[in-house]
Design an enzyme around this catalytic site. Structure first.
Site, PDB file in Angstrom:
ATOM      1  N   HIS A 150       0.615  -1.142  -0.084  1.00 25.52           N
ATOM      2  CA  HIS A 150      -0.065   0.718  -0.111  1.00 25.52           C
ATOM      3  C   HIS A 150       0.776   1.458  -0.107  1.00 25.52           C
ATOM      4  O   HIS A 150       1.443   1.830   0.998  1.00 25.52           O
ATOM      5  CB  HIS A 150      -1.088  -0.123   1.225  1.00 25.52           C
ATOM      6  CG  HIS A 150      -1.858   0.821   0.936  1.00 25.52           C
ATOM      7  ND1 HIS A 150      -2.679   0.722   0.645  1.00 25.52           N
ATOM      8  CD2 HIS A 150      -2.040   2.596   1.516  1.00 25.52           C
ATOM      9  CE1 HIS A 150      -4.030   2.202   0.885  1.00 25.52           C
ATOM     10  NE2 HIS A 150      -2.710   3.004   1.211  1.00 25.52           N
ATOM     11  N   TYR A 170      -7.787  17.288  -1.431  1.00 28.24           N
ATOM     12  CA  TYR A 170      -6.244  17.821  -1.501  1.00 28.24           C
ATOM     13  C   TYR A 170      -5.496  18.044  -2.617  1.00 28.24           C
ATOM     14  O   TYR A 170      -5.764  17.136  -2.866  1.00 28.24           O
ATOM     15  CB  TYR A 170      -5.882  16.908   0.159  1.00 28.24           C
ATOM     16  CG  TYR A 170      -5.478  15.507   0.057  1.00 28.24           C
ATOM     17  CD1 TYR A 170      -3.922  15.337  -0.124  1.00 28.24           C
ATOM     18  CD2 TYR A 170      -6.161  14.682   0.070  1.00 28.24           C
ATOM     19  CE1 TYR A 170      -3.880  14.010  -0.839  1.00 28.24           C
ATOM     20  CE2 TYR A 170      -6.125  13.658  -0.752  1.00 28.24           C
ATOM     21  CZ  TYR A 170      -5.166  12.594  -0.932  1.00 28.24           C
ATOM     22  OH  TYR A 170      -4.845  12.067  -0.969  1.00 28.24           O
ATOM     23  N   ARG A 222      -9.747   0.569  -6.297  1.00 32.26           N
ATOM     24  CA  ARG A 222     -10.606   1.147  -5.202  1.00 32.26           C
ATOM     25  C   ARG A 222     -11.802   1.939  -4.919  1.00 32.26           C
ATOM     26  O   ARG A 222     -12.067   3.006  -5.999  1.00 32.26           O
ATOM     27  CB  ARG A 222      -9.044   2.078  -4.637  1.00 32.26           C
ATOM     28  CG  ARG A 222      -9.364   2.136  -2.783  1.00 32.26           C
ATOM     29  CD  ARG A 222      -8.481   3.208  -2.773  1.00 32.26           C
ATOM     30  NE  ARG A 222      -7.576   3.515  -1.667  1.00 32.26           N
ATOM     31  CZ  ARG A 222      -7.320   3.910  -0.943  1.00 32.26           C
ATOM     32  NH1 ARG A 222      -6.443   5.626  -2.083  1.00 32.26           N
ATOM     33  NH2 ARG A 222      -6.883   4.473   0.559  1.00 32.26           N
ATOM     34  N   ARG A 253     -14.307  12.764   4.237  1.00 32.57           N
ATOM     35  CA  ARG A 253     -12.942  14.077   3.961  1.00 32.57           C
ATOM     36  C   ARG A 253     -12.090  13.657   2.345  1.00 32.57           C
ATOM     37  O   ARG A 253     -12.027  14.599   2.414  1.00 32.57           O
ATOM     38  CB  ARG A 253     -12.175  14.317   5.596  1.00 32.57           C
ATOM     39  CG  ARG A 253     -11.133  13.442   5.563  1.00 32.57           C
ATOM     40  CD  ARG A 253     -10.359  13.102   6.502  1.00 32.57           C
ATOM     41  NE  ARG A 253      -9.728  12.086   6.207  1.00 32.57           N
ATOM     42  CZ  ARG A 253      -8.843  10.734   5.982  1.00 32.57           C
ATOM     43  NH1 ARG A 253      -8.376  11.787   5.420  1.00 32.57           N
ATOM     44  NH2 ARG A 253      -8.198  10.371   6.289  1.00 32.57           N
ATOM     45  N   ASP A 282       2.107   2.976   3.140  1.00 25.82           N
ATOM     46  CA  ASP A 282       1.012   3.966   2.807  1.00 25.82           C
ATOM     47  C   ASP A 282       2.567   5.266   2.244  1.00 25.82           C
ATOM     48  O   ASP A 282       1.793   6.519   2.642  1.00 25.82           O
ATOM     49  CB  ASP A 282       0.432   4.265   4.243  1.00 25.82           C
ATOM     50  CG  ASP A 282      -0.860   5.371   3.722  1.00 25.82           C
ATOM     51  OD1 ASP A 282      -1.141   5.318   2.797  1.00 25.82           O
ATOM     52  OD2 ASP A 282      -0.781   6.128   4.748  1.00 25.82           O
ATOM     53  N   ASN A 331      -1.942  13.052   3.746  1.00 22.47           N
ATOM     54  CA  ASN A 331      -3.342  14.157   4.762  1.00 22.47           C
ATOM     55  C   ASN A 331      -2.410  13.946   6.191  1.00 22.47           C
ATOM     56  O   ASN A 331      -2.846  14.537   7.020  1.00 22.47           O
ATOM     57  CB  ASN A 331      -3.963  13.460   4.907  1.00 22.47           C
ATOM     58  CG  ASN A 331      -4.322  14.001   3.390  1.00 22.47           C
ATOM     59  OD1 ASN A 331      -4.916  15.286   2.734  1.00 22.47           O
ATOM     60  ND2 ASN A 331      -5.530  13.075   2.339  1.00 22.47           N
TER      61      ASN A 331
HETATM   62  C1  0GY Z   1      -4.147   6.417   2.298  1.00 25.82           C
HETATM   63  C2  0GY Z   1      -5.212   7.445   2.992  1.00 25.82           C
HETATM   64  C3  0GY Z   1      -5.774   8.252   3.202  1.00 25.82           C
HETATM   65  C4  0GY Z   1      -5.305   9.447   1.524  1.00 25.82           C
HETATM   66  C5  0GY Z   1      -6.719   8.461   0.339  1.00 25.82           C
HETATM   67  O1  0GY Z   1      -7.016   8.368  -1.552  1.00 25.82           O
HETATM   68  C6  0GY Z   1      -6.926   9.512  -1.162  1.00 25.82           C
HETATM   69  O2  0GY Z   1      -6.978  10.251  -0.907  1.00 25.82           O
HETATM   70  O3  0GY Z   1      -6.506   7.159   0.657  1.00 25.82           O
HETATM   71  C7  0GY Z   1      -5.822   9.012   3.835  1.00 25.82           C
HETATM   72  O4  0GY Z   1      -5.533  10.842   3.499  1.00 25.82           O
HETATM   73  O5  0GY Z   1      -6.508   8.459   5.050  1.00 25.82           O
HETATM   74  O6  0GY Z   1      -4.660   5.012   2.167  1.00 25.82           O
HETATM   75  O7  0GY Z   1      -3.541   7.123   1.430  1.00 25.82           O
END
Ligand code: 0GY
Length: 294
Positions: free
Chosen positions: A31, A49, A124, A130, A249, A254
């Site tokens: 991930h 964002y 996904r 948010r 990750d 964020n």
């Molecule tokens: C992650 C978590 C985040 C962001 C996203 O797709 C995304 O923008 O998943 C998050 O802000 O919790 O898994 O990267």
């Protein structure tokens, strides 16, 4: 607040330590993301964002630094359904990266095949409010149906509070479903709390449900070294050893509370997967089955 949609945030550690833990040969970081560069791959107009650029070269350098062999790059919401940055990274990876894309249900078969040829093996669905506006469930089901002939799976990201409402929908989805970040448990409550046990029960009831034991840095209340999250990761690995994945990750979109050290995250693996066999399943066998079956 640890997470909020903010612009221009660089959330990755500039100098992650070299982990003392050596992952098994062929280990997969299942991930992670690439962002931009925005000059080549602009962010989506509907994004919530705007992160700093986080390039494929940086990701591949981190992979080597941490002792991993492969990446699964997951489309993040800031790129919407424009998978060009993802595909660019996959094509540059020498087959050492696979991808999870975001698609519209009316995507053409030609475009789907192009994603498959680049290394995409899943789509996904993001339900985190948010991060995205809601998509009608029928459209998600239509997208799921579109990718079945390719043998792809579905990754879902949601907040723990939404599990009850989402459960019937999840049960309609075909094939393997992977839940991001353990369904985001409230780690202020114990593993035995009915909320987390509801997720555990769903894993028990649905043999096609997998999860990523990822993101202690997001879920923690205590902060690094994330001792409050480890029991949740360890519990899922112990009870579902062949349906768990692990990921850094990176670049931690964020995250504003602190910059997660990916070397520390890697060093925590033996604490959540205490045996060599469980580490091999988590880091090699499971992700290889899902992403490199061919
Ligand atoms: C992650 C978590 C985040 C962001 C996203 O797709 C995304 O923008 O998943 C998050 O802000 O919790 O898994 O990267």
């Amino acid at each position: 607040m640890a997470e909020q949609a903010k612009d221009g945030v660089i959330s990755w550690h500039p100098n992650p330590r070299v982990p003392a833990y050596v992952p098994p040969t062929g280990a997969v970081d299942a991930h992670c993301h690439v962002f931009g560069p925005a000059s080549l791959f602009p962010f989506a107009p509907e994004r919530k964002y705007t992160p700093g650029d986080a390039s494929k070269d940086m990701l591949f350098a981190l992979r080597d630094h941490l002792g991993f062999s492969r990446n699964v790059i997951v489309q993040a919401t800031c790129h919407g359904r424009d998978n060009r940055a993802l595909v660019d990274a996959l094509r540059a990876s020498d087959a050492r990266a696979r991808g999870v894309a975001s698609i519209a249900p009316d995507i053409t078969d030609v475009d789907l095949q192009e994603l498959h040829d680049a290394g995409v093996r899943g789509i996904r669905f993001n339900f985190v409010k948010r991060l995205v506006d809601a998509t009608p469930r029928e459209l998600l089901q239509a997208s799921a149906a579109r990718v079945q002939h390719l043998g792809w799976h579905i990754v879902v990201y949601f907040e723990a509070a939404d599990l009850v409402e989402l459960k019937p929908f999840l049960k309609t989805l075909p094939g393997i479903i992977v839940v991001d970040h353990m369904g985001r448990p409230d780690v202020g409550k114990p593993v035995s709390h009915p909320d987390f046990q509801a997720f555990v029960k769903l894993m028990g009831d649905m043999p096609n449900l997998w999860t990523k034991v990822s993101c202690p840095e997001r879920l923690t209340i205590a902060g690094p070294p994330y001792k409050d999250v480890l029991p949740f990761q360890a519990y899922l690995i112990k009870h579902f050893p062949d349906r768990v994945l692990w990921g850094t990750d990176w670049p931690h979109p964020n995250m504003v509370s602190h910059l997660p050290d990916d070397g520390l995250l890697t060093d925590l693996i033996p604490q959540i997967a205490p045996t060599a066999a469980s580490q091999h399943a988590l880091l090699v066998d499971n992700p290889m089955r899902l992403y490199w079956a061919d």
